[in-house]
Design a protein around this motif. Structure first.
Motif, PDB file in Angstrom:
ATOM      1  N   LYS A 190       0.733  -0.971  -0.164  1.00 37.80           N
ATOM      2  CA  LYS A 190      -0.024  -0.025  -0.157  1.00 37.80           C
ATOM      3  C   LYS A 190       0.796   1.389   0.081  1.00 37.80           C
ATOM      4  N   THR A 191       2.312   1.202   0.363  1.00 36.15           N
ATOM      5  CA  THR A 191       2.763   2.410   0.478  1.00 36.15           C
ATOM      6  C   THR A 191       3.933   2.326  -0.696  1.00 36.15           C
ATOM      7  N   SER A 192       3.920   1.397  -1.679  1.00 36.36           N
ATOM      8  CA  SER A 192       4.764   1.427  -2.496  1.00 36.36           C
ATOM      9  C   SER A 192       3.982   1.795  -3.798  1.00 36.36           C
ATOM     10  N   PRO A 193       4.207   3.126  -4.346  1.00 34.21           N
ATOM     11  CA  PRO A 193       3.434   3.524  -5.434  1.00 34.21           C
ATOM     12  C   PRO A 193       3.624   2.557  -6.730  1.00 34.21           C
ATOM     13  N   GLY A 194       4.635   2.064  -7.165  1.00 34.46           N
ATOM     14  CA  GLY A 194       4.869   1.387  -8.280  1.00 34.46           C
ATOM     15  C   GLY A 194       3.922   0.232  -8.332  1.00 34.46           C
ATOM     16  N   ILE A 195       3.681  -0.560  -7.335  1.00 36.56           N
ATOM     17  CA  ILE A 195       2.901  -1.725  -7.354  1.00 36.56           C
ATOM     18  C   ILE A 195       1.383  -1.271  -6.912  1.00 36.56           C
ATOM     19  N   SER A 196       1.241  -0.421  -6.055  1.00 32.64           N
ATOM     20  CA  SER A 196      -0.243  -0.099  -5.564  1.00 32.64           C
ATOM     21  C   SER A 196      -0.850   0.583  -6.736  1.00 32.64           C
ATOM     22  N   ASN A 197      -0.312   1.607  -7.542  1.00 31.70           N
ATOM     23  CA  ASN A 197      -0.898   2.103  -8.492  1.00 31.70           C
ATOM     24  C   ASN A 197      -1.180   1.170  -9.729  1.00 31.70           C
ATOM     25  N   TYR A 198      -0.446   0.162  -9.901  1.00 30.90           N
ATOM     26  CA  TYR A 198      -0.843  -0.867 -10.894  1.00 30.90           C
ATOM     27  C   TYR A 198      -1.977  -1.626 -10.455  1.00 30.90           C
ATOM     28  N   VAL A 199      -2.009  -2.172  -9.298  1.00 26.63           N
ATOM     29  CA  VAL A 199      -3.295  -2.890  -8.713  1.00 26.63           C
ATOM     30  C   VAL A 199      -4.468  -2.131  -8.675  1.00 26.63           C
ATOM     31  N   ALA A 200      -4.515  -0.729  -8.181  1.00 25.83           N
ATOM     32  CA  ALA A 200      -5.877   0.041  -8.318  1.00 25.83           C
ATOM     33  C   ALA A 200      -6.281   0.221  -9.848  1.00 25.83           C
ATOM     34  N   ASN A 201      -5.216   0.713 -10.606  1.00 23.32           N
ATOM     35  CA  ASN A 201      -5.609   0.863 -12.204  1.00 23.32           C
ATOM     36  C   ASN A 201      -6.227  -0.482 -12.590  1.00 23.32           C
ATOM     37  N   ILE A 202      -5.441  -1.690 -12.333  1.00 23.49           N
ATOM     38  CA  ILE A 202      -5.993  -3.108 -13.156  1.00 23.49           C
ATOM     39  C   ILE A 202      -7.427  -3.202 -12.538  1.00 23.49           C
ATOM     40  N   ILE A 203      -7.813  -3.091 -11.158  1.00 26.04           N
ATOM     41  CA  ILE A 203      -9.014  -3.325 -10.588  1.00 26.04           C
ATOM     42  C   ILE A 203     -10.067  -2.426 -11.277  1.00 26.04           C
ATOM     43  N   GLN A 204      -9.674  -1.194 -11.545  1.00 22.34           N
ATOM     44  CA  GLN A 204     -10.574  -0.071 -12.125  1.00 22.34           C
ATOM     45  C   GLN A 204     -10.707  -0.669 -13.520  1.00 22.34           C
ATOM     46  N   LYS A 205      -9.966  -1.076 -14.514  1.00 22.56           N
ATOM     47  CA  LYS A 205     -10.169  -1.344 -15.765  1.00 22.56           C
ATOM     48  C   LYS A 205     -10.851  -2.676 -15.972  1.00 22.56           C
ATOM     49  N   LEU A 206     -10.865  -3.581 -14.959  1.00 21.61           N
ATOM     50  CA  LEU A 206     -11.625  -4.968 -14.770  1.00 21.61           C
ATOM     51  C   LEU A 206     -13.099  -4.775 -14.399  1.00 21.61           C
ATOM     52  N   ALA A 207     -13.277  -3.677 -13.804  1.00 25.11           N
ATOM     53  CA  ALA A 207     -14.716  -3.290 -13.417  1.00 25.11           C
ATOM     54  C   ALA A 207     -15.617  -3.214 -14.556  1.00 25.11           C
ATOM     55  N   THR A 208     -16.610  -4.265 -14.742  1.00 27.22           N
ATOM     56  CA  THR A 208     -17.837  -3.883 -15.536  1.00 27.22           C
ATOM     57  C   THR A 208     -19.045  -4.564 -15.240  1.00 27.22           C
ATOM     58  N   SER A 209     -19.907  -4.235 -15.777  1.00 31.21           N
ATOM     59  CA  SER A 209     -21.443  -4.711 -15.214  1.00 31.21           C
ATOM     60  C   SER A 209     -21.199  -6.404 -15.092  1.00 31.21           C
ATOM     61  N   GLY A 210     -20.701  -6.937 -15.881  1.00 24.12           N
ATOM     62  CA  GLY A 210     -20.337  -8.552 -15.728  1.00 24.12           C
ATOM     63  C   GLY A 210     -19.581  -9.043 -14.849  1.00 24.12           C
ATOM     64  N   ASN A 235       0.410  10.907  -0.588  1.00 27.75           N
ATOM     65  CA  ASN A 235       0.893   9.716  -1.097  1.00 27.75           C
ATOM     66  C   ASN A 235       0.187   9.618  -2.538  1.00 27.75           C
ATOM     67  N   GLU A 236       0.927   9.452  -3.320  1.00 27.30           N
ATOM     68  CA  GLU A 236       0.719   9.294  -4.889  1.00 27.30           C
ATOM     69  C   GLU A 236      -0.194   8.224  -5.132  1.00 27.30           C
ATOM     70  N   THR A 237      -0.334   7.126  -4.256  1.00 30.25           N
ATOM     71  CA  THR A 237      -1.348   6.030  -4.601  1.00 30.25           C
ATOM     72  C   THR A 237      -2.700   6.528  -4.429  1.00 30.25           C
ATOM     73  N   LEU A 238      -3.011   7.586  -3.410  1.00 29.59           N
ATOM     74  CA  LEU A 238      -4.228   7.866  -2.863  1.00 29.59           C
ATOM     75  C   LEU A 238      -5.163   8.215  -4.209  1.00 29.59           C
ATOM     76  N   LEU A 239      -4.585   8.961  -5.466  1.00 33.12           N
ATOM     77  CA  LEU A 239      -5.271   9.395  -6.734  1.00 33.12           C
ATOM     78  C   LEU A 239      -5.822   8.268  -7.121  1.00 33.12           C
ATOM     79  N   TYR A 240      -5.015   7.059  -7.380  1.00 34.46           N
ATOM     80  CA  TYR A 240      -5.118   5.850  -8.082  1.00 34.46           C
ATOM     81  C   TYR A 240      -6.490   5.093  -7.237  1.00 34.46           C
ATOM     82  N   VAL A 241      -6.373   5.158  -5.975  1.00 37.21           N
ATOM     83  CA  VAL A 241      -7.359   4.356  -5.097  1.00 37.21           C
ATOM     84  C   VAL A 241      -8.627   4.947  -5.245  1.00 37.21           C
TER      85      VAL A 241
END
Length: 346
Positions: A190-210, A235-241
């Motif tokens: 959670k405090t590592s921007p490189g990984i946490s930003n990736y994770v939040a962004n991927i979850i966001q892209k996978l979010a669909t009605s299905g 924290n840079e990650t806050l925007l991604y979350v």
């Protein structure tokens, strides 16, 4: 300039000859020199023209991990230009993909990571994604996401990030149960921007009605709210979350779970973020979440002590020069109308 001079003065062919040497030290040095040349777009083109690709691809099978690493890194650099992809994938009827997939299982971390980065660059081509996904690739990628090494996790996430941009991959990614692993990674890093930003962004892209139910079952919503409360304003990650949660609120089932998991602390924190004039994107995402959750009476109960703050930022948004803020201000008024929350302000 030196790289271009070496290439233009006929230095590539001798280097390729040395790369084929049976002396491991000579082979290592030659592969390292070729890697250095690939850092220039001009010399990348000359290397491909002079026949470097078959040599580099063959070296991926070298028993020497340094030669593997240098060769894979060189191919990663060349693959950063999609114009080279057809030539790279034509060799040996696409054997490069199979070799890179094999290197993902390397016990040498830097070789494993570099194989991921090379695949990430090659995945800029949607057809290549189809080919590799058909090769039972996702279970192997999932294992790297679960591997207890930060560098490996980040490299694997870089591949998954590109794959998740293509909506035709969404169902197969979700079916691999990767979402649950993403939630665990977000908590760990959670405090590592490189990984946490990736994770939040991927979850966001996978979010669909299905995929709503899969996201709920994975526990990602609970983790996102936990991490939200732990991140500082800088924290840079806050925007991604917040961007991820904002996207999730567009799905009714997930929005209901977010409301059920929220408390006075979540509501107060979102209100504080919505007033951040120094970070307008963060302010927008937080206010959007409040507007979406405010459609439910349960969440408006949490907001009642903060009516003046809400009215304050809504009025500010309505006067904002950006249309998206004006629209969000109007949307917030509309969503809260059912509850007459904004009318409570004197």
């Amino acid at each position: 300039l030196r790289r271009n001079a070496i290439a233009s003065e006929g230095g590539i062919k001798p280097l390729l000859g040395l790369a084929k040497s049976y002396d491991p030290r000579v082979q290592q040095n030659a592969a390292g020199a070729i890697l250095n040349l690939t850092k220039s777009e001009k010399t990348q083109h000359l290397l491909c023209k002079e026949g470097a690709l078959p040599v580099l691809i063959l070296h991926l099978q070298s028993p020497d991990s340094e030669v593997q690493y240098y060769s894979c890194s060189a191919l990663t650099n060349i693959a950063s230009n999609p114009l080279h992809h057809p030539s790279m994938l034509r060799i040996g009827d696409g054997i490069l993909l199979k070799m890179l997939q094999a290197l993902m299982s390397s016990t040498v971390v830097k070789v494993c990571c570099q194989a991921c980065y090379c695949l990430r660059n090659l995945f800029l081509n949607a057809d290549t994604q189809d080919d590799i996904v058909a090769m039972n690739f996702l279970p192997q990628l999932h294992e790297l996401l679960k591997f207890s090494n930060k560098s490996v996790n980040e490299a694997a996430l870089s591949v998954l990030s590109v794959l998740s941009e293509n909506h035709s991959n969404t169902a197969v990614i979700v079916s691999e149960n990767i979402l649950k692993t993403l939630g665990k990674l977000l908590l760990i890093y959670k405090t590592s921007p490189g990984i946490s930003n990736y994770v939040a962004n991927i979850i966001q892209k996978l979010a669909t009605s299905g995929t709503q139910q899969a996201i709920i079952d994975s526990g990602c919503v609970v983790v996102l709210l936990q991490v939200l409360g732990l991140l500082t304003i800088h924290n840079e990650t806050l925007l991604y979350v917040t961007a991820c949660i904002a996207q999730l609120t567009n799905n009714e089932k997930i929005r209901t779970q977010i409301i059920q998991e929220s408390d006075v602390n979540v509501a107060a924190y979102l209100l504080m973020l919505s007033s951040q004039s120094g970070n307008i994107d963060l302010s927008f995402q937080a206010a959007y979440i409040i507007s979406q959750l405010g459609q439910d009476e349960m969440f408006t109960l949490l907001l009642r002590p903060h009516v003046k703050e809400i009215v304050g930022y809504v009025l500010h948004f309505l006067k904002h020069q950006e249309i998206r803020f004006q629209h969000l201000g109007l949307l917030t008024i509309r969503n809260f109308r059912k509850d007459d929350l904004l009318l409570m302000c004197d």
